[in-house]
Design a protein around this motif. Sequence first.
Motif, PDB file in Angstrom:
ATOM      1  N   GLY A  80       0.832  -1.268   0.249  1.00  0.00           N
ATOM      2  CA  GLY A  80       0.072   0.123  -0.035  1.00  0.00           C
ATOM      3  C   GLY A  80       0.809   1.250   0.061  1.00  0.00           C
ATOM      4  N   LEU A  81       0.383   2.005  -0.585  1.00  0.00           N
ATOM      5  CA  LEU A  81       1.081   3.178  -0.722  1.00  0.00           C
ATOM      6  C   LEU A  81       0.482   4.356   0.241  1.00  0.00           C
ATOM      7  N   ALA A 103     -11.012   8.060  -9.688  1.00  0.00           N
ATOM      8  CA  ALA A 103     -10.461   7.128  -8.884  1.00  0.00           C
ATOM      9  C   ALA A 103     -11.454   6.466  -8.234  1.00  0.00           C
ATOM     10  N   GLY A 104     -11.164   5.114  -7.838  1.00  0.00           N
ATOM     11  CA  GLY A 104     -11.779   4.475  -7.062  1.00  0.00           C
ATOM     12  C   GLY A 104     -11.807   4.600  -5.678  1.00  0.00           C
ATOM     13  N   LEU A 122      -8.283   4.193  -4.897  1.00  0.00           N
ATOM     14  CA  LEU A 122      -7.729   3.309  -5.494  1.00  0.00           C
ATOM     15  C   LEU A 122      -6.944   3.696  -6.825  1.00  0.00           C
ATOM     16  N   ASP A 123      -5.638   3.570  -7.099  1.00  0.00           N
ATOM     17  CA  ASP A 123      -5.191   3.787  -8.415  1.00  0.00           C
ATOM     18  C   ASP A 123      -5.608   2.852  -9.531  1.00  0.00           C
ATOM     19  N   ASP A 125      -4.931   0.412 -11.256  1.00  0.00           N
ATOM     20  CA  ASP A 125      -4.615  -0.867 -11.006  1.00  0.00           C
ATOM     21  C   ASP A 125      -5.584  -1.646 -10.049  1.00  0.00           C
ATOM     22  N   GLY A 126      -6.248  -0.690  -9.188  1.00  0.00           N
ATOM     23  CA  GLY A 126      -6.876  -1.180  -7.938  1.00  0.00           C
ATOM     24  C   GLY A 126      -5.973  -1.240  -6.793  1.00  0.00           C
ATOM     25  N   ASN A 127      -4.843  -0.778  -6.758  1.00  0.00           N
ATOM     26  CA  ASN A 127      -3.829  -0.705  -5.451  1.00  0.00           C
ATOM     27  C   ASN A 127      -4.348   0.245  -4.634  1.00  0.00           C
ATOM     28  N   GLY A 128      -4.474   0.218  -3.572  1.00  0.00           N
ATOM     29  CA  GLY A 128      -4.849   0.865  -2.505  1.00  0.00           C
ATOM     30  C   GLY A 128      -3.751   2.089  -2.292  1.00  0.00           C
ATOM     31  N   VAL A 129      -4.238   3.502  -2.217  1.00  0.00           N
ATOM     32  CA  VAL A 129      -3.351   4.629  -1.902  1.00  0.00           C
ATOM     33  C   VAL A 129      -3.909   5.291  -0.935  1.00  0.00           C
ATOM     34  N   ASP A 130      -3.152   5.363   0.481  1.00  0.00           N
ATOM     35  CA  ASP A 130      -3.919   6.014   1.720  1.00  0.00           C
ATOM     36  C   ASP A 130      -3.409   7.639   1.534  1.00  0.00           C
ATOM     37  N   LEU A 131      -4.425   8.180   2.071  1.00  0.00           N
ATOM     38  CA  LEU A 131      -4.300   9.738   2.099  1.00  0.00           C
ATOM     39  C   LEU A 131      -4.440  10.116   3.687  1.00  0.00           C
ATOM     40  N   PHE A 132      -3.374  10.754   4.152  1.00  0.00           N
ATOM     41  CA  PHE A 132      -3.708  11.143   5.635  1.00  0.00           C
ATOM     42  C   PHE A 132      -2.993  12.275   6.107  1.00  0.00           C
TER      43      PHE A 132
END
Length: 139
Positions: A80-81, A103-104, A122-123, A125-132
């Motif tokens: 996860g990014l 974006a999903g 989700l990017d 490709d469906g990879n989770g990208v966290d924002l915090f």
Amino acid sequence: MTTHSSPTPRFDMIGIVVSDMAASVAFYRRLGLDFAEGAEQEPHVEVTLPGGLRFALDTEATVRSFMPGWQPPAPGGRVGLAFLCADAADVDAQYQALTAAGAGTELKPFDAFWGQRYATVLDPDGNGVDLFAPLGGQD
């Protein structure tokens, strides 16, 4: 109407969900990552890499503590990014901008018990990208 653009989030952390923390810590230590003594027993561990980027490992149970329905993906799909935003309001603004652009979404913005405003998109490709971002008043 004046539009205010938010600062660009800063790439801050790479996180991997692991099924066996001790095995994962041992593996990444072999690759030179300096996890703290006792990291093998922790639900979340991280190390700061040269240049300031952080690398983190979380147990499956840790992820399920805030995403109860989470299931492990196929092998190789556990990275996860995470992007550090300017502040809590910026998490919401970035989430809105990314989802408006197609974006999903996996996790809508919320105030997490660990002291951050947090969301996951989700990017392509469906990879989770966290924002915090840290919540105000937290140390």
